[in-house]
Scaffold this active site. Structure first.
Site, PDB file in Angstrom:
ATOM      1  N   ARG A  52      82.241  47.523  73.479  1.00 22.81           N
ATOM      2  CA  ARG A  52      81.310  46.491  73.022  1.00 22.81           C
ATOM      3  C   ARG A  52      80.276  46.247  74.122  1.00 22.81           C
ATOM      4  NH1 ARG A  52      83.258  47.644  69.107  1.00 22.81           N
ATOM      5  NH2 ARG A  52      84.543  46.525  67.630  1.00 22.81           N
ATOM      6  N   LYS A  58      74.565  49.449  62.857  1.00 25.47           N
ATOM      7  CA  LYS A  58      75.499  50.492  62.436  1.00 25.47           C
ATOM      8  C   LYS A  58      75.114  51.016  61.050  1.00 25.47           C
ATOM      9  CE  LYS A  58      80.535  50.915  62.242  1.00 25.47           C
ATOM     10  NZ  LYS A  58      81.754  50.277  62.738  1.00 25.47           N
ATOM     11  N   ARG A  96      88.980  52.580  62.157  1.00 22.77           N
ATOM     12  CA  ARG A  96      90.062  52.844  63.111  1.00 22.77           C
ATOM     13  C   ARG A  96      90.985  51.643  63.181  1.00 22.77           C
ATOM     14  NH1 ARG A  96      89.067  54.502  68.588  1.00 22.77           N
ATOM     15  NH2 ARG A  96      87.744  52.680  68.783  1.00 22.77           N
TER      16      ARG A  96
HETATM   17  P1  ATP Z   1      85.273  50.564  67.340  1.00 16.00           P
HETATM   18  O1  ATP Z   1      84.250  50.330  68.383  1.00 16.00           O
HETATM   19  O2  ATP Z   1      86.655  50.368  67.822  1.00 16.00           O
HETATM   20  O3  ATP Z   1      85.076  51.816  66.567  1.00 16.00           O
HETATM   21  P2  ATP Z   1      84.382  49.168  65.021  1.00 16.00           P
HETATM   22  O4  ATP Z   1      84.306  47.718  64.735  1.00 16.00           O
HETATM   23  O5  ATP Z   1      83.136  49.983  64.999  1.00 16.00           O
HETATM   24  O6  ATP Z   1      85.078  49.320  66.379  1.00 16.00           O
HETATM   25  P3  ATP Z   1      85.548  51.042  63.141  1.00 16.00           P
HETATM   26  O7  ATP Z   1      86.984  51.253  62.898  1.00 16.00           O
HETATM   27  O8  ATP Z   1      84.746  52.152  63.698  1.00 16.00           O
HETATM   28  O9  ATP Z   1      85.452  49.746  64.037  1.00 16.00           O
HETATM   29  O10 ATP Z   1      84.869  50.586  61.769  1.00 16.00           O
HETATM   30  C1  ATP Z   1      85.332  49.489  61.031  1.00 16.00           C
HETATM   31  C2  ATP Z   1      84.407  48.311  61.246  1.00 16.00           C
HETATM   32  O11 ATP Z   1      83.091  48.652  60.833  1.00 16.00           O
HETATM   33  C3  ATP Z   1      84.770  47.106  60.396  1.00 16.00           C
HETATM   34  O12 ATP Z   1      85.689  46.288  61.062  1.00 16.00           O
HETATM   35  C4  ATP Z   1      83.419  46.401  60.191  1.00 16.00           C
HETATM   36  O13 ATP Z   1      83.104  45.575  61.281  1.00 16.00           O
HETATM   37  C5  ATP Z   1      82.445  47.555  60.201  1.00 16.00           C
HETATM   38  N1  ATP Z   1      82.068  48.004  58.846  1.00 16.00           N
HETATM   39  C6  ATP Z   1      82.808  48.095  57.714  1.00 16.00           C
HETATM   40  N2  ATP Z   1      82.114  48.616  56.693  1.00 16.00           N
HETATM   41  C7  ATP Z   1      80.883  48.889  57.208  1.00 16.00           C
HETATM   42  C8  ATP Z   1      79.702  49.448  56.664  1.00 16.00           C
HETATM   43  N3  ATP Z   1      79.626  49.865  55.397  1.00 16.00           N
HETATM   44  N4  ATP Z   1      78.629  49.572  57.490  1.00 16.00           N
HETATM   45  C9  ATP Z   1      78.673  49.179  58.780  1.00 16.00           C
HETATM   46  N5  ATP Z   1      79.759  48.647  59.357  1.00 16.00           N
HETATM   47  C10 ATP Z   1      80.850  48.512  58.580  1.00 16.00           C
END
Ligand code: ATP
Length: 269
Positions: free
Chosen positions: A265, A131, A66
């Site tokens: 968060r 994650k 996102r």
């Molecule tokens: P939000 O809570 O806003 O969704 P988020 O950090 O989870 O924040 P997303 O847009 O959902 O953001 O996902 C992108 C983020 O996920 C990246 O900035 C990185 O921190 C993380 N990311 C990227 N690739 C992977 C992966 N393969 N596995 C787990 N996390 C990842």
């Protein structure tokens, strides 16, 4: 970097065979590489009426999260695919779609043996706080209807030395299910579950699925921070409402957070 475990890549015929009677509902292709499967499907002309277009890429060179964030993946170590679903414009607010896709993914992970699956509002799938998958829902117009392009990145077996941007700790399927499941089956099960849950969502709204989301809420009753561009709000995560909006108990009372432009968060301070 080499993958932690070698995983076979999906094939269109195998996924369609595993979809069984649902196969005619899908128009599915697998390509070796693209920048982002969501971008390709968002920009593509519409699929056949009543069919769900699916694009699986063995490799994404510009995977997106996102708000311009990056989604990292490695061939044979990750599943990256998007599907494009038509909805009536009145079917509900987009944030609901992201949550419904999360429930679908969580159910499939549980079904194949993963325990401790959690959902982080609005679009992340965690296993015991780490994650394992991300979802990106983007809307585009389709024949007077609305199409939702649902991108899914699922870690199958991450390379040993992954360097991810700072965020939540990560995990992958190979650490939770032995032997690793057939990726064709994982994709087919996710598509079938999305198919069933989006139908429920279109007919009955998010309220029909709210309980399934709440029971996997990673931060239920916990202090969290909601980050927007300029400010953050502290509160206790009270779950989601009938639209999929996050309910946050703050010092001002119960606040409803619907914007897609915020991030949740944990608040540890
Ligand atoms: P939000 O809570 O806003 O969704 P988020 O950090 O989870 O924040 P997303 O847009 O959902 O953001 O996902 C992108 C983020 O996920 C990246 O900035 C990185 O921190 C993380 N990311 C990227 N690739 C992977 C992966 N393969 N596995 C787990 N996390 C990842």
């Amino acid at each position: 970097m080499k993958p932690a475990a070698s995983v076979s890549l999906p094939h269109a015929e195998s996924v369609l065979a595993l979809l069984g009677p649902l196969a005619p509902r899908f128009e599915l292709s697998v390509i070796p590489e693209c920048s982002s499967t969501n971008t390709v499907l968002r920009d593509e002309t519409c699929s056949g009426p009543g069919r769900v277009r699916v694009l699986i890429a063995h490799r994404q060179t510009g995977g997106r999260g996102r708000r311009g964030r990056e989604w990292l993946s490695w061939p044979g170590a990750s599943l990256t695919f998007s599907s494009r679903w038509a909805f009536e414009p009145a079917d509900g607010v987009p944030v609901g779609l992201s949550l419904v896709a999360g429930i679908a993914l969580a159910r499939v992970l549980e079904e194949i043996g993963v325990t401790g699956v959690q959902l982080k509002w609005p679009n992340d799938i965690l296993v015991s706080g780490r994650k394992i998958a991300g979802i990106l829902v983007e809307l585009s117009p389709e024949r007077g209807q609305m199409a939702a392009v649902v991108g899914i990145g699922l870690n199958l077996a991450l390379p040993d030395a992954v360097a991810l941007p700072a965020g939540l700790p990560v995990t992958d399927l190979s650490r939770h299910v032995h032997p690793s499941p057939d990726p064709n089956l994982v994709v087919a099960r996710i598509l079938a579950e999305l198919h069933a849950l989006f139908e429920t969502y279109a007919q009955a709204g998010f309220s029909a699925l709210k309980g399934a989301w709440a029971q996997r809420n990673a931060f239920a009753g916990q202090p969290v921070r909601i980050l927007a561009d300029e400010h953050e709000t502290l509160g206790v995560c009270e779950g989601v409402d009938d639209d999929g909006a996050l309910l946050l108990r703050t010092e001002r009372g119960l606040e409803r957070i619907l914007s897609g432009d915020v991030s949740l968060r944990p608040h540890t301070g």
